[in-house]
Design a protein around this motif. Structure first.
Motif: not given
Length: 709
Positions: A155-159, A164-171
């Protein structure tokens, strides 16, 4: 496993205790589509089958450690074909996957259980996802709340909180595992996040529970663009406890689809053997008629006690063989100690055999001996001596002392040459033969999900000496569906295993084994073995192994070297041109951590590749075992093909835990996702580590109470 489950079911039919935690659709402990932080009991094993269109999940869950849950799965995707119709007909897509969950925090009065894990962590990535989940019990309610990534949090409805630790976790890059079977660690816990959770309610009726969950997946990012309609993120089900070992669930998921699950589960660590109604009763002690077993009849009457010079030794040896399962080589005297040299062939627990030996000796010998020693041999090699104080044994049977006091009078020692007076030498049985039915199968192939074969196997062996013997095996096909088997697995390596189809389909009568084997004890703790002949279904040759296994220590090291040549497909005496020298050096280590043994091997494999194999297993007190292995070599995953590297899981259950007759053999189950050429080892019939297993004193120590049985 079926026998084990059947035995457990019959015993638990009227059990009143709680059934433990329940399984989700993926076979792990959880709600429906989502996991909870709960763990099954140590040693639990379960098979769960779930149908939620378009998926049918067949899951095997193992709990090898109290804090580790592993699940292995085959999935049938009923709205996709396996491949081209010319290859696999109309068979539906099959997917293999592995899950892992680790317990981080145990529930206390105020804090919940906390677990972390991943689904499909090393498969094709069809259900790849990770989770962190907490679970807390409030009376009859078991509440869970977690964060999911990948398929668990589609569902991916949260960041992503790790962003906040490493931007690579966002993708999240998606599945980059082209060969399958690799750990795609750089994808774990990445991408958008979703909440999931729910509640499991135990009703006042022991046999009924309800489940309600918030699903973290919205089914709009499925593999192969196989997206599914979801009208509501809530799933619900009712779970019916048929008995302690069987659960059945029916529910409604995605607001569109009916779900049904059947779960069979048992505990290997806690399983007790059935009553041995087919074993001869132990002899009653003549000196204690008041405590003689009820089975004692005229048929169990024994000769009178005699001084050693008047004992009927042939009768005593027959009794040791028939009642205690000992194939006696000789009987000796060391002062007041009577020593039996022989091989234990029936009783899985050495303590039980020692107790039966002691009863037989106590009944037939006068007071000339205060000690009885069973010098146990294996394939002609002395392994261990169990020494028992005769008066203390009688006191134990007479309930004058307890088992704790008795254990202090038992000794386990390494056999060493000592002055002995031989009282009698026996001639052990030289020839043995038998016939048994066998079943073989291959799961998940493109031609059919199950390829099976029933055979009648005839085996025979002849011992020229205790240390030198020949044995052979002839297999006759009774029934199979190998006519569907047309697939040849791709490989860039010499075809050392992937021509399995030719070996299975070329002849209805095969000879998998025909070999001569010799063993020798080379030193107090050093053992050797040499062999030659048709060593396995695909290879013939000669080889040898040496093993150093110090008595009383928890490690061993051994080396095997083999020159082998590929056999003809009909598995007769014909040979093919491919030959190679192969072998490994293996270090075995009992870690003392939950009885876990680690075996690390390094050497040259059948395809000429060089690498290492790591095998980790755990043996429970009753002799059952769970384990897994993986092999990495200098050949790339591309050369190895689908699955990238050789790996598998296994477990074994002593037949003694399933049958009403004692046995030293075990039923083994091996799951290898794919048969491949990289990392392939010679399947030797005998290994010195298994032959010297009596040197591991844990099984004796953990079951020493069986000396009274």
């Amino acid at each position: 496993m079926g026998l084990l489950l059947a035995a457990s079911l019959s015993r638990a039919l009227h059990a009143q205790d709680a059934p433990g935690y329940t399984h989700n659709d993926f076979g792990g402990i959880g709600l429906l589509q989502t996991p909870t932080a709960r763990m099954a009991d140590d040693g639990e094993i379960s098979f769960t089958a779930t149908r939620v269109y378009p998926f049918s999940q067949y899951n095997l869950m193992l709990q090898p450690l109290p804090w580790m849950e592993t699940t292995f799965r085959y999935t049938n995707v009923s709205n996709e074909l396996y491949g081209p119709v010319s290859l696999s007909g109309h068979q539906k897509l099959k997917d293999k996957s592995i899950d892992l969950k680790v317990h981080l925090w145990r529930e206390s009065r105020y804090l919940p259980d906390v677990s972390i894990g991943g689904r499909d962590i090393a498969g094709t990535g069809l259900f790849s996802g990770e989770f962190l989940v907490a679970t807390k019990r409030l009376g009859p309610l078991d509440l869970s709340l977690g964060l999911g990534w990948g398929n668990v949090g589609g569902r991916g409805n949260l960041a992503n909180p790790f962003g906040f630790i490493y931007s690579g976790f966002k993708q999240r890059a998606g599945n980059t595992n082209q060969q399958g079977g690799e750990f795609n660690v750089f994808n774990y816990f990445r991408g958008p996040t979703a909440l999931f959770g729910g509640v499991e309610y135990q009703t006042p009726l022991d046999w009924l529970r309800f489940k309600l969950e918030l699903d973290g997946n919205n089914y709009q990012h499925e593999a192969h663009n196989n997206n599914l309609e979801q009208r509501t993120p809530f799933n619900a089900a009712a779970l019916f406890r048929i008995n302690r070992n069987v659960d059945f669930s029916v529910g409604y998921e995605r607001g569109t689809t009916v779900m049904a699950t059947l779960s069979l589960h048992a505990n290997l660590a806690e399983h007790k053997p059935p009553e041995k109604t087919m074993d001869p009763p132990p002899e009653p002690l003549r000196s204690l008629p008041s405590v003689a077993p009820k089975q004692a009849t005229a048929a169990t009457a024994v000769p009178a006690s005699m001084p050693p010079e008047k004992v009927d030794w042939p009768e005593l040896i027959r009794a040791l063989n028939d009642n205690a399962g000992i194939s006696v080589r000789s009987i000796s005297r060391r002062g007041s100690d009577l020593v039996i040299h022989g091989e234990q062939q029936r009783y899985f627990y050495s303590a039980e055999a020692l107790g039966r030996v002691s009863r037989i000796l106590d009944n037939r010998l006068d007071g000339s001996f205060d000690w009885f020693t069973l010098s146990s041999e294996s394939y002609g090699m002395p392994m261990v001596e169990y020494t028992l104080h005769r008066p203390r044994f009688v006191d134990l049977i007479d309930h004058k002392i307890d088992s704790t006091a008795f254990k202090r009078s038992i000794e386990q020692d390494a056999p060493i040459p000592q002055p002995e007076q031989t009282l009698y030498s026996a001639t052990p049985k030289k020839f043995d033969a038998g016939v048994a039915l066998a079943y073989k199968q291959s799961l998940g192939g493109p031609n059919a999900f199950v390829l099976y074969q029933f055979t009648a196997d005839g085996s025979a062996s002849y011992h020229f000496t205790p240390n030198l013997w020949w044995d052979g095996l002839v297999s006759v096909n009774l029934l199979n569906n190998y006519d569907k088997f047309t697939y040849t697995a791709p490989s860039l390596l010499p075809r050392v295993r992937t021509n399995i189809r030719e070996y299975l389909t070329s002849s209805d009568i095969t000879m998998p084994n025909f070999q001569l084997t010799g063993t020798r004890r080379l030193g107090n703790d050093l053992f050797g073995m040499a062999y030659g002949g048709m060593l396995e279904s695909m290879y013939a040759g000669v080889g040898g192994e040496v093993l150093y296994r110090p008595f009383g220590d928890r490690w061993a090291i051994g080396t095997d070297v083999n020159w082998v040549r590929q056999r003809g497909f009909r598995q007769d005496f014909a040979l093919r041109s491919y030959h190679i020298i192969t072998g490994q050096t293996t270090l075995y280590m009992d870690t003392r951590f939950h009885d876990v043994t680690v075996a690390l091997s390094a050497g040259r494999y059948l395809a000429g590749d060089v690498g290492m194999t790591l095998d980790v297993s755990r043996q429970f007190a009753n002799g059952t075992k769970m384990g897994a292995y993986a092999t990495l070599t200098n050949k790339s995953g591309q050369a190895t093909g689908e699955g990238s590297f050789d790996k598998g899981i296994y477990f074994s259950i002593p037949f003694d835990l399933m049958l009403p007759r004692s046995s030293r053999t075990s039923a083994s189950f091996m799951w290898e996702p794919l048969l491949r050429d990289g990392g392939a080892r010679l399947n030797r019939r005998y290994t010195l580590y298994n032959m010297t297993s009596d040197r591991d004193g844990d099984l004796f120590d953990n079951n020493v109470d069986k000396v009274v049985e």
